[in-house]
Motif scaffolding. Structure first.
Motif: not given
Length: 504
Positions: A339-342, A431-439, A458-465
């Protein structure tokens, strides 16, 4: 020296090695108290030291002997979402919490003598979900994503198609063999991974009756919570109380039933709802249901003293199950790593991994590995990455500080071509996805518990690998682990250990 003694010694040596290889944090020697009761003194690194430690490890490994007697007990431990990068990061994090550099540390279960890689795909998905993967581990048959212990012929969320395709789980088989059985989790007890130990159905989300569609009701499917209270489990500890209680009292049930009362109505059945009740319970006999939160248990760093941790629940479960003279089968899940990874939250994923490490440190030293098969694995991985050339000992969840041209650590963060600093832990999506310019990110921000590592997509929930995961083992027939295995083979190893023979 017995196998149990050798395993305990190996763990002690591994921890001592971690202390020795960390080097000195100060100009003088320092002492670290090991969980085994030994004290190791850290010392400067040298070529001779590395060489001698390598030779010692080789000597230990050649002394290993396979255990081939029947397994009285089988314990399967799942770090949900604990992929290879999670293991590496968790190892470094746990070591750094002890004041070590971290890279040389061993998680408790990484010192188990046998290991392999495990393929995790579902029959219908390249990157899997927990329902399909845990069903494969529990039943010996690969199946679809989203289904609970039914064959791949069943269509997801189609009750009619699943009738007659139910598969016997390892927990159910162990009960048939006269063994006590249990499941412990930090998630809802009705969540996909624990559900695959005792329930059957074509949809993981049918946790309460209010989530059943009309087709499912018409074709006789029942919700997962209802299946638990009619199961033969001797121990079931986790969260998820709302799936067992009526909507009128804040629960999710539409049938107005309180399933905890139904559980208690069965002879010898007991119910506990907080840490104090669990600690005061007489676990010598009876069947025990413990639901300690409405949904998932809080993360480790957010729990109060009313919520038992994974170690406390495991200790209670082992105490109860050990009373059975025929042995037991127990599944333990550290479910909130996933859940933390998601959530794109690396810190809490590592804290949950650390709790699993601490729980297994107790468990490995508690059980008799001459008659107990212990397996530790993950159901799938996540998209966590670890990169960027940080200097050794760099805080695993901090910003990257590298080495200078002489190989000495820098005191200032590395900057990328965009002029910004970065962390070594990141996600491919989420959810931590960033856009340019990257902070950029500074050390204080990166080390905050709520910090979401930067991600690409960018995704609301990070996915499995979709890559392989590791499995570690000790005890009867654990030596059969090796190479790259299909995930459903784990079931057959456990069943073989219980029976001492191959069965088709």
């Amino acid at each position: 020296m017995s196998f149990v003694q050798k395993t305990g010694l190996s763990l002690a040596i591994a921890t001592a090695t971690a202390v020795l290889l960390s080097g000195c944090a100060t100009t003088g020697p320092s002492e670290t108290l090991l969980s085994s009761g030994l004290t190791a003194v850290s010392s400067p690194q040298s070529a001779t030291q590395w060489y001698q430690l390598g030779a010692s490890e080789a000597d230990q490994r050649q002394q290993q002997t396979a255990t081939t007697g029947k397994a009285k007990n089988v314990i399967l431990v799942i770090g949900d979402g604990m992929g290879i990068t999670s293991l590496t990061s968790g190892r470094i994090f746990s070591g750094q919490q002890l004041g070590l550099k971290g890279e040389e540390f061993h998680l408790s279960f990484e010192s188990l003598p046998y290991s392999a890689l495990v393929k995790t795909y579902n029959t219908d998905q390249q990157t899997p979900d927990s329902a399909g993967t845990m069903s494969a581990i529990m039943t010996g048959t690969k199946t679809r994503a989203g289904v609970i212990a039914v064959s791949p012929q069943a269509e997801r969320a189609n009750c009619g198609s699943s009738k007659g395709t139910e598969l016997t789980s390892l927990i159910e088989f162990a009960h048939q063999q006269g063994k006590a059985t249990g499941v412990v989790t930090t998630t809802r007890i009705t969540h996909a991974t624990p559900a695959a130990t005792y329930a059957h159905g074509p949809e993981r989300n049918w946790e309460a009756d209010s989530q059943l569609p009309e087709e499912a009701k018409a074709n006789g499917c029942t919700d997962i919570a209802s299946q638990l209270v009619t199961s033969d489990l001797d121990v079931a500890f986790g969260g998820g109380l709302k799936a067992f209680t009526p909507a009128a009292t804040g629960g999710y049930r539409a049938d107005d039933q309180d399933l905890t009362a139904n559980w208690l109505a069965r002879p010898g059945h007991h119910f506990v709802s907080d840490a104090q009740q669990l600690q005061q319970a007489n676990m010598k006999n009876g069947q025990w249901l413990g639901l300690f939160s409405g949904s998932h248990l809080p993360y480790v760093d957010e729990r109060d003293d009313k919520i038992p941790g994974l170690l406390t629940m495991t200790q209670a479960a082992v105490e109860r199950l050990s009373q059975d003279s025929d042995g037991y089968a127990l599944v333990i899940e550290a479910g909130r790593i996933d859940h933390a990874h998601h959530a794109g939250n690396g810190y809490r994923a590592l804290k949950e991994t650390e709790e699993l490490h601490q729980t297994l440190d107790w468990l490995i030293n508690q059980v008799d590995l001459s008659n107990t098969l212990l397996l530790v694995t993950a159901d799938h991985s996540h998209t966590l990455t670890l990169a960027g050339y940080p200097t050794r000992g760099n805080p695993i969840n901090g910003v990257v500080k590298g080495n200078d041209d002489r190989g000495l650590p820098k005191t200032t963060p590395e900057l990328l071509e965009d002029g910004q600093s970065y962390t070594s832990m990141n996600y491919r999506n989420g959810p931590g996805a960033v856009s340019m310019p990257r902070p950029g990110v500074d050390e204080a921000t990166a080390l905050q518990p709520d910090y979401q590592q930067q991600a690409l997509i960018p995704l609301e929930s990070e996915t499995h690998g979709g890559e392989d995961v590791a499995i570690y083992g000790a005890g009867p027939y654990a030596h059969l682990l090796g190479g790259t295995m299909e995930q459903h083979w784990i079931y057959h190893l456990m069943r073989y250990a219980i029976t001492g023979k191959q069965e088709i």
